[in-house]
Enzyme design. Structure first.
Site, PDB file in Angstrom:
ATOM      1  N   GLY B 488       0.808  -1.208   0.000  1.00  0.00           N
ATOM      2  CA  GLY B 488       0.000   0.000   0.000  1.00  0.00           C
ATOM      3  C   GLY B 488       0.842   1.260   0.000  1.00  0.00           C
ATOM      4  N   ARG B 530      13.191   1.061   5.097  1.00  0.00           N
ATOM      5  CA  ARG B 530      14.449   0.778   4.434  1.00  0.00           C
ATOM      6  C   ARG B 530      14.347   0.615   2.919  1.00  0.00           C
ATOM      7  NH1 ARG B 530      15.146  -4.270   2.834  1.00  0.00           N
ATOM      8  NH2 ARG B 530      17.408  -4.146   2.798  1.00  0.00           N
ATOM      9  N   THR B 532      13.008   2.224   0.068  1.00  0.00           N
ATOM     10  CA  THR B 532      13.396   3.236  -0.923  1.00  0.00           C
ATOM     11  C   THR B 532      14.910   3.399  -0.923  1.00  0.00           C
ATOM     12  OG1 THR B 532      11.309   4.395  -0.730  1.00  0.00           O
ATOM     13  CG2 THR B 532      13.172   5.668  -1.556  1.00  0.00           C
ATOM     14  N   ALA B 710      17.164  10.250  -2.153  1.00  0.00           N
ATOM     15  CA  ALA B 710      15.977   9.888  -1.368  1.00  0.00           C
ATOM     16  C   ALA B 710      16.333   9.027  -0.161  1.00  0.00           C
ATOM     17  CB  ALA B 710      15.003   9.117  -2.250  1.00  0.00           C
ATOM     18  N   GLY B 712      14.004   6.801   3.278  1.00  0.00           N
ATOM     19  CA  GLY B 712      12.686   6.285   3.644  1.00  0.00           C
ATOM     20  C   GLY B 712      11.866   7.298   4.416  1.00  0.00           C
ATOM     21  N   GLY B 714       8.374   6.123   5.666  1.00  0.00           N
ATOM     22  CA  GLY B 714       7.136   5.453   6.063  1.00  0.00           C
ATOM     23  C   GLY B 714       6.831   5.536   7.541  1.00  0.00           C
ATOM     24  N   GLU B 715       7.839   5.897   8.347  1.00  0.00           N
ATOM     25  CA  GLU B 715       7.624   5.894   9.795  1.00  0.00           C
ATOM     26  C   GLU B 715       7.842   7.257  10.439  1.00  0.00           C
ATOM     27  OE1 GLU B 715       9.534   1.713  11.159  1.00  0.00           O
ATOM     28  OE2 GLU B 715      10.900   3.075  10.134  1.00  0.00           O
TER      29      GLU B 715
END
Ligand SMILES: Cc1cc2nc3c(=O)[nH]c(=O)nc-3n(C[C@H](O)[C@H](O)[C@H](O)COP(=O)(O)OP(=O)(O)OC[C@H]3O[C@@H](n4cnc5c(N)ncnc54)[C@H](O)[C@@H]3O)c2cc1C
Lengths: 289, 763
Positions: B488, B530, B532, B710, B712, B714-715
């Site tokens: 997702g 991790r 990306t 870039a 990460g 997501g967190e």
């Protein structure tokens, strides 16, 4: 969930026959929303469900010719009430309550009869019907009887209905001069079962509370009329002192239970605060009613 | 290395490659999978939090028509002699083995072709237990006589845990230590010392797709179809359990309906494998939403933080005592304990730091990784603590942070220098979006308003490896073979963008091949922000490799430089027809140096995750009811390769953490979960969203080691959100909340407490 049979009788008599009078694994079904949850949790394992959706006598809702009351058939769905201009005009508190009751999918199928018969003290509508002074017509093989909505409930998930008896409809008086408001107090997320449900109605004469109707739910084991609080307010001019006295009376007359939505002590505070606010709200006339 | 200016696609919010398939309901999920002859398993669970199993009566269940078999650990032992698994410790039995360690633990499984029959039969199983004293609280467990496990069993894969092997008489699975400078001496000379304790509650991931796995054991080889975030790990661990080479275990993963760290390592995979071996048929288990509460959850955390400051307001010493309630099985908890322990002193420049971080066993459902890997729990403590110190010293809360902030190049507590981490710019961006310098309305009547900020950071699990293959067909079309799981977050799209950038292709034309360990190469897992960075680098390297091979081919064919002949024509020239492949490969392993005994290393993390948050709250002082009216989340993600996907990650992580801050809480009574359903465990809905909800990344950030700058994201926005809200509450009321979640009742109780009229507790 194991397989089961669903019958769809068209006549009340057939429904009575199918249901019998022995408590067991056969039950009537309105919208099925409460039944389905109990079945998923394996709290209830039916052998047969008797759907009432094809019985015409249980459907429809209308205003009486003299405009004194509204009859609502047990199989009327919440959405039908929510979208009705007639209900919005005569029972605006019902329209208001629907907005935060469950979700569209549930409201599209849940029925007025199933909601009352379920007997869950957390439901939003039973205190509203009780405060409005509605009466419930119960039918069965042995004939029919009428009970006030507030006397339908005996306790936690317990009602006066016997096996084989059905709720046919309710009759809700239209009460000119009264304003009602339902306070659904949630504490965990905005959308939740109420920690406290409180339906408040007043008939105001200027600043004076000429008459009042107060029914509490969710914090108690069944919808409960706050009689002492009503007495404390009846005929009294609105003031913070009067509201504080009413709150004291309410707290003294009910036994409040704690649950996952709040401890008993916290719910007492919620009752104190929201009782006052709801009454001010309806007295100011900005209520939904 | 890539150029400093962002490449052209960096500003392109390419729609997700799979968007159309998803919204039209055609996408592949493990839940849809049916295999010929497949059985469904339904789990019978323990009702006791800690007990010896005296007997299990399966006769009624087995006798139910349609039941294929009822399986207990005795059956499993016949096919897997040592049926214990886990990523850090081999402590978890595939089914309860003589003992149960939490209420909800799998004890037996009914197999049937009809899922409903399996369900009904599971309800007919009974078990007799001899109840044992249990321990639920992490502090009690530290010293309790009640032992959850008789002996520690660290997995051999983690060399640094070897010293724990065979240790007895303790519930402490791991004690992580970090020592920097001389903390005691610094405290001795400190002008001011502050100590506070904060607690976080147990919460769950709540992926909309519950756990599901299918195992198909045939002739000595296994195929697993599973909703997993880490197919490579699943293969390695299952191969170990079965004593097979890795090429006899195939793990296939389609799309996931959310994972959030829950679907990592081994979850249902060991169980369905064992069942398929016992029954000699394919077996599927799909959990219900409610059963997920017994699979894996997030650690409750008890954090005592103590700081010493000099007269100028500089923090000179910090002591962190962090205790993680890991539940009955370690899962990846010991790694959470280390990784979150490592940054638990916060993003501040402190010369003397002591950190003790403990993973503790209790009789609760197991805890593992959940979006942020422990960083949100630690930040809840250190950022509330920051405001409390600033207030006590009568310093401005922002200036106090600036004064002590860890800056580029300065060593963090572990000795690893801060690199490409925009902590201050993230904070400034939050302040800007909060209109921090404008006058603030403090409310009136029964409403009090307040605002607060928080900043935080995290290290990234290391060392980890990603491998990618870029395959150019003879017609020039491109397929990307990677083990990254798109659950997702949009990884397929971003990986295609990276390959496309190198190869000068249209990213939407690239086919991303989903994880299938027979086909796609190794990847450590889709975890800890991790992918990306690591997989993105591997894809970039693989694409560059392919590009180089095309150049070699061009030279071989004698093409003039810059001829730009389409690949299909080159392949025809080379092979005499449209044939062959160009295969580029890439492996990425980030630079890493193992910490020494003091927890010191100069290369502790491949990059820094950075998040800052700001919140405005409104509190009804008569009821404690709280509304977050404005929420700002800012993360440093380096260059946002797909700004739209980044924005969704930031807001998604923010909403999740908002739930963990205000509403979500697994409530236990005597070890029994009392609110294990979404009717009673409240995740935030749209109605709970703040009226103003801003999620942005730090503009013009760049990570020199990341693919095209870039890293990460997501967190990152989970980290600082809770303390921003906690600080806003304190700002509104002058009262500090120490425990999450911040419920209306918790606020009201704290207010009563402060008035000296505490509210009575329920009996
Ligand atoms: C997701 C979800 C959210 C919800 N949120 C809310 C909420 O916010 N507020 C709220 O108030 N409620 C909420 N509910 C509960 C909902 O209001 C009740 O489930 C619904 O009113 C029950 O009506 P029904 O017609 O579906 O009853 P059914 O499930 O059909 O029946 C319920 C019970 O009544 C009996 N019965 C049905 N009809 C009759 C009859 N005519 N005569 C005698 N007995 C009868 C049945 O045998 C059964 O025992 C929610 C439910 C769901 C599923």
């Amino acid at each position: 969930m194991a397989a089961l049979e669903i019958a769809e009788p068209e006549k009340l008599d057939d429904a009575y026959t199918m249901l019998g009078t022995e408590e067991g694994s056969i039950r009537p079904m309105g919208g099925g929303t409460a039944l389905m949850l109990m079945m998923k949790a394996q709290l209830f394992k039916p052998s047969k469900l008797v759907s009432l959706r094809k019985i015409e006598a249980l459907t429809g809702f209308s205003l009486s010719v003299d405009a004194s009351h509204i009859r609502i058939g047990a199989m009327t769905t919440f959405s039908e009430l929510e979208q009705s201009p007639m209900i919005a005009q005569h029972l605006p508190v019902v329209t208001q309550t629907m907005k935060t009751l469950a979700n569209v999918r549930v409201r599209n199928v849940a029925t007025v009869g199933g909601n009352l018969a379920h007997g869950d003290p957390h439901l939003d509508l039973p205190p509203v019907w009780s405060a409005l002074g509605a009466s419930v017509r119960i039918v069965g093989v042995d004939g029919e009887r009428v009970v006030p909505a507030e006397e339908l409930f005996l306790g936690y998930y317990e009602t006066v209905l016997a096996q084989g008896e059905l709720i046919a409809d309710i009759s809700v008086p239209v009460r000119p001069g009264w304003r009602f408001f339902y306070a659904k107090v949630t504490t965990r997320a905005e959308h939740d079962w109420p920690a406290l449900g409180l339906c408040v109605g007043v008939r105001a004469e200027g600043e004076v509370i000429a008459d009042v109707s107060l029914v509490l739910s969710a914090a108690v084991d069944k919808p409960t009329r706050l009689k002492s609080a009503e007495a404390a307010l009846r005929g009294v001019a609105l003031s913070d002192a009067a509201l504080a006295m009413a709150a004291d009376a309410a707290l003294a007359e009910v036994h409040i239970e704690g649950d996952g939505r709040g401890s008993a002590a916290y719910k007492q505070q919620l009752l104190r605060v929201h009782l006052g606010r709801a009454i001010k709200h309806v007295m100011q006339g900005s209520a939904s009613a | 290395m890539s150029a400093i200016t962002p490449p052209p696609f960096a500003s392109r919010s390419l729609p997700r490659l799979e968007a159309r398939e998803k919204v039209t309901g055609r996408i592949e999920y493990t839940h849809h999978l049916k295999l010929p002859g497949m059985l469904h398993g339904k789990i019978f669970r323990s009702t006791m939090p800690h007990a010896k199993i005296k007997s299990i009566d399966t006769t009624a269940a087995a006798a139910l028509p349609g039941v294929y078999q009822v399986v207990t650990i005795d059956d499993i032992r016949k096919v897997i002699p040592n049926p214990y698994y886990g990523p850090a410790f081999h402590d978890q039995p595939i089914l309860a083995d003589g003992k149960v360690r939490f209420a909800g633990e799998p004890v037996a499984v009914v197999l049937a072709f009809d899922k409903k029959i399996a369900e009904e039969a599971a309800g007919l199983i009974t078990a007799e237990y001899e109840e044992l004293p249990a321990v639920f609280d992490e502090i009690e467990a530290m010293t309790a006589k009640v032992l959850v496990h008789d002996e520690l069993k660290p997995a051999a894969t983690f060399a640094d845990l070897k010293y724990l092997k065979g240790k007895k008489g303790t519930n402490i699975a791991l004690d992580y230590q970090l020592r920097r400078g001389d903390t005691e001496a610094a405290f001795a000379r400190a002008e001011h010392v502050f100590e506070h304790t904060f607690r976080s509650q147990q919460v769950m991931h709540v992926p909309m797709e519950p756990f599901v796995s299918v195992a198909d054991w045939q002739d000595g080889h296994l195929t697993l179809h599973t909703a997993s975030q880490g197919p490579s790990f699943v293969r390695i661990e299952i191969a170990r359990l079965l004593g097979l080479p890795e090429n006899k275990v195939r793990v296939k993963v389609p799309y996931l309906g959310g994972g959030f760290g829950g679907k990592l390592y081994i979850k249902l995979e060991a169980l369905v494998t064992a069942l398929s071996m016992v029954a000699e048929r394919p077996v599927k288990i799909s959990l219900t939403m409610d059963e997920q509460f017994f699979m894996v959850t997030r650690h409750p955390c008890h954090f005592t933080i103590k700081s010493g400051l000099d007269a100028s307001g500089k923090i000179i010493a910090r002591h962190c005592e962090v205790i993680w309630n890991g539940g009955a099985y370690a899962d990846i908890g010991p790694r959470v304990t280390q990784k979150a322990g490592f940054t638990s002193a916060g993003p501040y420049d402190i010369d003397n730091v002591t950190i003790n971080s403990y993973a503790v066993y209790t009789n609760r459902p197991p805890c593992g990784a959940l979006r942020g890997f422990g960083a949100p729990q630690t930040a809840w403590a250190y950022e509330c603590h920051t405001d409390m110190i600033a207030d006590a010293l009568k310093m401005d809360r922002v200036e106090f942070r600036r004064k002590n902030m860890l800056r580029e190049g300065r060593p963090q507590a572990s000795g690893t220098p801060l690199r490409d981490a925009e902590i201050e710019r993230a904070m400034d961006h939050v302040l800007d979006r909060m209109n921090w310098s404008a006058p603030f309305d403090r409310g009136s009547g029964n409403i009090k308003r307040g605002r607060g900020i928080g900043i935080g950071f995290k290290g990234i699990t290391s060392p980890t490896t990603s491998v990618a293959i870029v395959n150019l067909n003879a017609d020039g079309s491109c397929a990307l073979y990677i083990g990254t799981v798109d659950m997702g977050q949009g990884s397929d799209t971003v990986m295609a963008q990276i390959a496309a950038q190198v190869l000068n292709l249209d990213p939407a034309s690239i086919k991303v091949i989903h994880p299938d360990t027979d086909v796609t190469p190794y990847d450590m897992g889709t975890l800890g922000s991790r992918s990306t960075f690591h997989m993105g680098n591997a894809v970039r390297i693989a694409a560059e490799d392919a590009k180089q091979k095309i150049e070699v081919l061009a030279r071989e064919l004698g093409l003039p430089q810059g001829a730009n002949l389409p690949l299909v024509d080159m392949m025809k020239q080379k092979y005499g027809m449209q044939a062959g492949n160009i295969i580029g490969t890439g492996t990425y392993l980030a630079d890493y140096e193992k910490p020494d005994a003091q927890g010191q290393t100069t290369k502790g993390t491949p990059f820094w995750g950075v998040g800052a948050a700001g919140a405005e709250v409104e509190i009804d002082i008569e009821t404690g009811a709280i509304k977050v009216t404005k929420l700002v989340n800012v993360a440093d993600v380096g260059v946002a390769l797909n700004p739209k996907a980044v924005q969704q990650q930031l807001s998604g992580a923010g909403i999740m953490q908002l739930g963990f801050t205000l509403t979500e809480n697994m409530v236990f009574r005597d070890g029994q979960l009392t609110n294990g359903s979404l009717a009673d465990y409240k995740i935030p809905t749209l109605l709970d969203m703040p009226k103003s909800f801003i999620n942005e990344h730090v503009p013009n950030a760049y990570d020199a080691h990341g693919p095209f700058g870039a890293k990460g994201g997501g967190e990152s926005t989970t980290i600082a959100l809770s303390p921003a809200i906690g600080n806003a509450v304190a700002d509104a009321l002058g009262i500090r909340i120490y425990d999450l979640p911040i419920t209306p009742e918790a606020i009201f109780r704290a207010m009563q407490e402060a008035k000296g009229a505490p509210l009575e507790e329920d009996a």
